[in-house]
Design a protein around this motif. Structure first.
Motif, PDB file in Angstrom:
ATOM      1  N   HIS A 110       2.306   4.822   0.987  1.00  0.00           N
ATOM      2  CA  HIS A 110       2.425   5.510   2.273  1.00  0.00           C
ATOM      3  C   HIS A 110       2.741   6.989   2.055  1.00  0.00           C
ATOM      4  O   HIS A 110       2.744   7.482   0.912  1.00  0.00           O
ATOM      5  CB  HIS A 110       3.460   4.810   3.164  1.00  0.00           C
ATOM      6  N   ARG A 121       2.059  -0.217   8.706  1.00  0.00           N
ATOM      7  CA  ARG A 121       0.673   0.179   8.462  1.00  0.00           C
ATOM      8  C   ARG A 121       0.405   1.635   8.829  1.00  0.00           C
ATOM      9  O   ARG A 121      -0.402   2.294   8.197  1.00  0.00           O
ATOM     10  CB  ARG A 121      -0.260  -0.735   9.250  1.00  0.00           C
ATOM     11  N   SER A 122       1.096   2.122   9.858  1.00  0.00           N
ATOM     12  CA  SER A 122       0.699   3.408  10.434  1.00  0.00           C
ATOM     13  C   SER A 122       0.809   4.573   9.460  1.00  0.00           C
ATOM     14  O   SER A 122       0.129   5.580   9.632  1.00  0.00           O
ATOM     15  CB  SER A 122       1.548   3.700  11.671  1.00  0.00           C
ATOM     16  N   ARG A 177      -4.198   4.570   3.108  1.00  0.00           N
ATOM     17  CA  ARG A 177      -5.565   4.077   3.373  1.00  0.00           C
ATOM     18  C   ARG A 177      -5.865   4.037   4.870  1.00  0.00           C
ATOM     19  O   ARG A 177      -7.010   4.228   5.291  1.00  0.00           O
ATOM     20  CB  ARG A 177      -5.775   2.717   2.714  1.00  0.00           C
ATOM     21  N   GLU A 178      -4.824   3.817   5.679  1.00  0.00           N
ATOM     22  CA  GLU A 178      -5.028   3.831   7.140  1.00  0.00           C
ATOM     23  C   GLU A 178      -5.297   5.262   7.617  1.00  0.00           C
ATOM     24  O   GLU A 178      -6.142   5.507   8.474  1.00  0.00           O
ATOM     25  CB  GLU A 178      -3.797   3.285   7.874  1.00  0.00           C
ATOM     26  N   TYR A 212       0.837  -1.203   0.000  1.00  0.00           N
ATOM     27  CA  TYR A 212       0.000   0.000   0.000  1.00  0.00           C
ATOM     28  C   TYR A 212       0.873   1.254   0.000  1.00  0.00           C
ATOM     29  O   TYR A 212       1.940   1.277   0.617  1.00  0.00           O
ATOM     30  CB  TYR A 212      -0.928  -0.004   1.215  1.00  0.00           C
ATOM     31  N   ASP A 272      -6.047   5.673  -3.619  1.00  0.00           N
ATOM     32  CA  ASP A 272      -5.250   6.594  -2.785  1.00  0.00           C
ATOM     33  C   ASP A 272      -4.921   7.879  -3.545  1.00  0.00           C
ATOM     34  O   ASP A 272      -4.992   8.970  -2.986  1.00  0.00           O
ATOM     35  CB  ASP A 272      -3.951   5.910  -2.331  1.00  0.00           C
ATOM     36  N   ALA A 314      -8.757   6.161   6.719  1.00  0.00           N
ATOM     37  CA  ALA A 314      -9.720   5.499   7.605  1.00  0.00           C
ATOM     38  C   ALA A 314      -9.726   6.181   8.973  1.00  0.00           C
ATOM     39  O   ALA A 314     -10.751   6.213   9.659  1.00  0.00           O
ATOM     40  CB  ALA A 314      -9.367   4.027   7.742  1.00  0.00           C
ATOM     41  N   ALA A 315      -8.574   6.729   9.371  1.00  0.00           N
ATOM     42  CA  ALA A 315      -8.489   7.385  10.681  1.00  0.00           C
ATOM     43  C   ALA A 315      -9.061   8.801  10.642  1.00  0.00           C
ATOM     44  O   ALA A 315      -9.038   9.510  11.651  1.00  0.00           O
ATOM     45  CB  ALA A 315      -7.033   7.421  11.137  1.00  0.00           C
TER      46      ALA A 315
END
Ligand code: GLU
Length: 292
Positions: free
Chosen positions: A17, A266-267, A271-272, A15, A61, A275-276
């Motif tokens: 970043h 992931r952080s 996409r994270e 993904y 993204d 979502a956050a």
């Protein structure tokens, strides 16, 4: 004057970043500001690591980042025959050779060389090719290939340098040591790089220069982690008779410990962050590209 052509060229092997956001936004902002074109290229030649869901996530993204790109998107996996043509040309010019060592054999040879004194590493920290396949006879090579043995096609760096002479590239950004303007290419830092394998008729270095030329890319804007790879790209441009773009390498987004971001963390995945509940302005700020 035709408009400048920019491109963002991610690999769908994870993904995107914040580091990718920085590159993509820089390209997009520069294209917009200079009346340029913005292309997207999917660098998916590594079929073992690339996945359709990652490619889909790239489109989502980038759209979330407010980036618009021209259609059709070029996918490298759809152009393998083109890369084979370039390999054939380099073969005819006697600038590449097959090397038959497995990865394990190469590692063993490096360990041996290391015992006799530190064997040189490339700018990414990987050992240079330690083998002697360059000196195999034509008959031996032909026999091995005919027997179905796996091989890597390596650039004969000494022959390539002799052919191309000293090279420079135009840098509008900055290298890790502050290099800028006219930068001497030092492709020999990479040794006899692999340009293709028996089962994959290309490599990052080969396909990136062919596609940049074919798509008429005038400005390559990308992270400083690829700064020294530009020496290999410049060399291949000369060997294949391709035009040279100008380069703008940008500093990398780093995590709290100073490491460059990785696709497996992931952080910092876009996409994270989405979502956050982060906004585009938040992401631009975190990527160091405030709204222009
Ligand atoms: N596909 C490469 C990557 O994702 C970038 C290639 C480039 O910008 O030259 O790291």
């Amino acid at each position: 004057m035709p408009p400048p052509v920019f491109r963002f060229a991610p690999s769908p092997n994870g993904y995107l970043h914040l580091g990718h956001a920085r590159s993509a936004l820089l390209n997009f902002d520069l294209a917009r500001r200079n009346g340029g074109r913005m292309l997207l290229r999917i660098e998916d030649i590594d079929t073992t690591r690339c996945r359709p869901e990652y490619e889909q996530a790239i489109y989502e993204d980038l759209a979330w980042l407010g980036i618009a790109w021209e259609q059709p998107v070029r996918r490298q996996s759809e152009h393998l025959a083109l890369y084979t043509e370039a390999i054939d040309r380099l073969t005819r010019d006697r600038l590449i050779y097959p090397a038959f060592e497995s990865r394990a054999e190469v590692a063993r040879l490096v360990a041996e060389k290391d015992q006799a004194g530190a064997w040189p590493r490339d700018p990414d920290g990987a050992p240079l090719y330690p083998g002697a396949a360059r000196h195999l006879s034509a008959e031996w090579r032909a026999q091995k290939v005919a027997s179905g043995a796996p091989y890597a096609l390596r650039l004969d760096m000494a022959a390539a340098l002799a052919r191309a002479g000293d090279l420079l590239w135009t840098e509008q950004g900055e290298g890790p040591g502050g290099e800028t303007d006219k930068v001497p290419a030092r492709p020999e830092q990479w040794g006899d790089v692999i340009l293709a394998r028996k089962d994959t008729p290309t490599s990052y270095h080969l396909s990136v220069v062919i596609d940049d030329a074919l798509q008429g890319v005038t400005h390559v804007v990308r992270g400083q982690d690829l700064f020294w790879a530009t020496g290999v790209h410049r060399l291949l441009q000369v060997l294949l008779g391709l035009p040279q773009p100008v380069y703008r390498h940008h500093s990398l987004v780093r995590d709290a410990t100073g490491q460059k971001l990785s696709k497996s963390t992931r952080s910092t995945a876009l996409r994270e962050l989405r979502a956050a509940g982060l906004t585009l302005a938040d992401v631009r700020r975190l990527a160091g590209i405030p709204e222009s």
